[in-house]
Design a protein around this motif. Sequence first.
Motif, short mmCIF file in Angstrom:
data_model
loop_
_atom_site.label_atom_id
_atom_site.label_comp_id
_atom_site.label_asym_id
_atom_site.label_seq_id
_atom_site.Cartn_x
_atom_site.Cartn_y
_atom_site.Cartn_z
N VAL A 185 5.40 9.38 12.52
CA VAL A 185 4.13 8.22 12.61
C VAL A 185 3.09 9.65 12.07
O VAL A 185 2.85 10.74 12.10
N VAL A 186 2.61 8.86 10.91
CA VAL A 186 1.99 9.67 10.33
C VAL A 186 0.29 10.68 10.57
O VAL A 186 0.25 11.57 10.22
N PHE A 187 -0.13 9.86 12.07
CA PHE A 187 -0.61 11.02 12.64
C PHE A 187 -0.41 12.08 13.41
O PHE A 187 -1.23 13.45 13.03
N ASP A 224 14.36 -8.57 -6.35
CA ASP A 224 13.50 -9.75 -6.14
C ASP A 224 13.99 -10.09 -4.66
O ASP A 224 15.18 -10.60 -4.94
N TYR A 225 13.78 -9.32 -4.03
CA TYR A 225 14.83 -10.34 -2.37
C TYR A 225 15.27 -11.43 -2.38
O TYR A 225 15.32 -11.89 -1.50
N ARG A 226 13.95 -12.25 -3.07
CA ARG A 226 13.58 -13.45 -2.45
C ARG A 226 14.86 -14.12 -3.00
O ARG A 226 15.28 -15.08 -2.64
N GLN A 246 9.98 -7.52 11.31
CA GLN A 246 10.98 -7.87 12.21
C GLN A 246 9.80 -7.84 12.99
O GLN A 246 9.36 -8.38 14.73
N TYR A 247 8.38 -7.58 13.28
CA TYR A 247 7.03 -6.93 14.05
C TYR A 247 6.73 -8.40 14.51
O TYR A 247 5.83 -8.45 15.91
N ASN A 248 6.81 -10.22 14.12
CA ASN A 248 6.47 -11.07 14.48
C ASN A 248 7.76 -11.60 15.24
O ASN A 248 7.69 -12.85 15.93
N GLU A 308 0.95 -11.73 0.89
CA GLU A 308 0.24 -12.32 -0.19
C GLU A 308 -1.01 -11.21 -0.94
O GLU A 308 -2.06 -11.40 -0.71
N ASN A 309 -0.33 -10.21 -0.46
CA ASN A 309 -1.23 -8.71 -1.46
C ASN A 309 -0.62 -7.93 -1.88
O ASN A 309 0.93 -7.59 -2.05
N THR A 310 -1.04 -7.20 -2.73
CA THR A 310 -0.66 -6.53 -3.79
C THR A 310 -1.03 -4.72 -3.84
O THR A 310 -2.86 -5.12 -3.72
N ALA A 369 0.66 -1.37 -0.50
CA ALA A 369 0.22 -0.24 -0.08
C ALA A 369 0.78 1.34 0.26
O ALA A 369 0.51 1.75 -1.09
N VAL A 370 1.91 1.55 0.94
CA VAL A 370 2.28 2.36 0.69
C VAL A 370 3.76 2.62 -0.11
O VAL A 370 4.03 3.21 -0.65
N GLY A 371 3.83 1.56 -0.45
CA GLY A 371 5.39 1.06 -1.12
C GLY A 371 4.88 1.67 -2.62
O GLY A 371 5.94 2.22 -3.49
N GLU A 426 6.87 -11.48 -10.08
CA GLU A 426 5.59 -10.51 -10.43
C GLU A 426 5.16 -9.69 -9.85
O GLU A 426 5.30 -8.83 -10.54
N LYS A 427 5.33 -9.23 -8.98
CA LYS A 427 5.82 -8.16 -8.15
C LYS A 427 6.78 -7.35 -8.46
O LYS A 427 6.06 -6.20 -8.69
N CYS A 428 7.84 -7.52 -8.84
CA CYS A 428 8.67 -6.96 -9.61
C CYS A 428 8.73 -6.83 -10.96
O CYS A 428 9.03 -4.99 -11.84
P1 NAP Z 1 1.92 -3.23 2.49
O1 NAP Z 1 3.87 -3.31 2.14
O2 NAP Z 1 0.52 -3.55 1.50
O3 NAP Z 1 1.63 -4.87 3.73
C1 NAP Z 1 3.23 -5.28 3.96
C2 NAP Z 1 3.97 -5.95 2.88
O4 NAP Z 1 5.27 -6.26 3.38
C3 NAP Z 1 4.05 -7.79 2.17
O5 NAP Z 1 2.28 -7.52 1.29
C4 NAP Z 1 4.81 -7.98 1.87
O6 NAP Z 1 5.42 -8.23 0.85
C5 NAP Z 1 6.09 -7.43 3.14
N1 NAP Z 1 6.45 -8.64 3.90
C6 NAP Z 1 5.89 -8.84 4.88
N2 NAP Z 1 7.26 -9.73 5.52
C7 NAP Z 1 8.19 -9.08 4.86
C8 NAP Z 1 9.19 -9.60 5.32
N3 NAP Z 1 9.66 -10.39 6.59
N4 NAP Z 1 10.75 -8.67 4.96
C9 NAP Z 1 10.63 -8.34 4.09
N5 NAP Z 1 9.06 -7.99 3.30
C10 NAP Z 1 7.47 -7.92 4.71
O7 NAP Z 1 1.63 -2.71 3.97
P2 NAP Z 1 1.80 -1.13 4.51
O8 NAP Z 1 0.46 -0.55 4.89
O9 NAP Z 1 1.88 -0.16 3.48
O10 NAP Z 1 3.05 -1.20 5.19
C11 NAP Z 1 4.26 -0.60 5.24
C12 NAP Z 1 4.69 -0.77 5.82
O11 NAP Z 1 4.46 0.72 6.80
C13 NAP Z 1 4.23 -0.98 7.44
O12 NAP Z 1 5.82 -1.44 8.44
C14 NAP Z 1 4.26 -0.21 8.22
O13 NAP Z 1 3.92 -0.37 9.31
C15 NAP Z 1 3.71 1.06 8.28
N6 NAP Z 1 3.55 2.31 8.09
C16 NAP Z 1 4.21 3.31 9.22
C17 NAP Z 1 3.06 4.49 9.86
C18 NAP Z 1 3.70 5.09 10.06
O14 NAP Z 1 2.92 6.16 10.47
N7 NAP Z 1 5.07 5.28 10.45
C19 NAP Z 1 1.91 3.59 8.49
C20 NAP Z 1 1.91 3.47 7.72
C21 NAP Z 1 2.45 2.19 8.14
P3 NAP Z 1 6.61 -8.53 -0.54
O15 NAP Z 1 6.03 -9.70 -0.47
O16 NAP Z 1 7.14 -7.54 -0.63
O17 NAP Z 1 7.30 -9.57 1.36
#
Ligand code: NAP
Length: 335
Positions: free
Chosen positions: A276-278, A198-200, A249-251, A325-327, A158-160, A182-184
């Motif tokens: 923090v976006v807020f 592709d980091y994998r 790192q979250y898990n 699993e999301n794009t 979403a963000v990327g 596919e994502k790349c």
């Molecule tokens: P997202 O990127 O749509 O979904 C998460 C993606 O992270 C997955 O599709 C996966 O893509 C990748 N991922 C999962 N496990 C991974 C791993 N071990 N190593 C590398 N990549 C991994 O999520 P999003 O909502 O856009 O959020 C992206 C980041 O922004 C998150 O870290 C989130 O916490 C952060 N965020 C921060 C703020 C803020 O205010 N600072 C606000 C919103 C979001 P791949 O298939 O590419 O692995």
Amino acid sequence: MSAVNRQIRLARRPVGEVGPEDWEHVSEPAAAPGEGQFAGRTRFISLDPAMRGWLDDRPSYLPPVGLGEVMRAGSVVEVTESNHPGFGIGDLVVGSFGVQEHVVSDGRGALRIDPSAAPASTFLGALGMPGMTAYFGLLDVGALQEGETVVVSGAAGAVGTLVGQIAKAKGCRVVGIAGGAEKCALLTGELGFDAAIDYRSEDVKKALRTHAPDGIDVYFDNVGGDILDAALAQLAMRARVVVCGAISQYNSTTGVQGPSNYLSLLVRRARMEGFVVFDYAPRFAEAARELGAWIAAGRITVLEHVVRGTLDDFPQTLQMLFRGENTGKLVLELV
Ligand code: NAP
């Protein structure tokens, strides 16, 4: 007879990956709105990596979700009953209403959306929190300048996807890091990135030397861990490292892996800054206007991954984020 409000509540604090047993599925009668309140039915629920952090009992930018509480989530609801002058029946409203089918709100923190401007789900994505995150993280924290080289991890999310496209709109060279061919291909094809890694399957450090030979001016980090380290090794002079998130790192059950290459900040006179976006809430309208204009002009393609299901699909939909699993923006549409 009043409607039944189905909810997902936190049953216990997860250790490592969140599992189905961490949630409780509850039904209770839907509440009626009081004076100055409206009631609504949930249409779309946002799935966010930050949800994982909200489940841990430790200090953060928001208090943890309490045991037995309805899971916190952004959502779009349709107003079904209203005693509030600002919200009428049929209005679509975005807010932090939680993972439940019916909500009652006094309107605080809630925003009526204009469905003619974009699909309702987009107000949880490109025109919502992830859009604001990409915009302010890149332009304000990253202090992006035209012609610079930007690298973004989690690039197909979403963000990327937005970070990369905003950087292109600003005349920059963009390299995305994502999981899988596919994502790349999507990044360098439909989304117009200059290169994707592709980091994998690739050596990220080596690939960054190839695709950012003069160094990285802005590294927008969504994942942390080894990928952050690889980017630190390839910084340009006066680079900015934007700490947006660290989903890798979250898990973790063994603590957060810190960057070992941090001395390149010294050598390259670089800085690394979290946000923090807020904190940018007073400026959200400004970002929404510019993002909306780019979308309307076809300069930004909005990618949404909409899972259509019921509230019971929330737990496994959340897991999709951590399995790649999301794009684009992951949303659960209640049908
Ligand atoms: P997202 O990127 O749509 O979904 C998460 C993606 O992270 C997955 O599709 C996966 O893509 C990748 N991922 C999962 N496990 C991974 C791993 N071990 N190593 C590398 N990549 C991994 O999520 P999003 O909502 O856009 O959020 C992206 C980041 O922004 C998150 O870290 C989130 O916490 C952060 N965020 C921060 C703020 C803020 O205010 N600072 C606000 C919103 C979001 P791949 O298939 O590419 O692995």
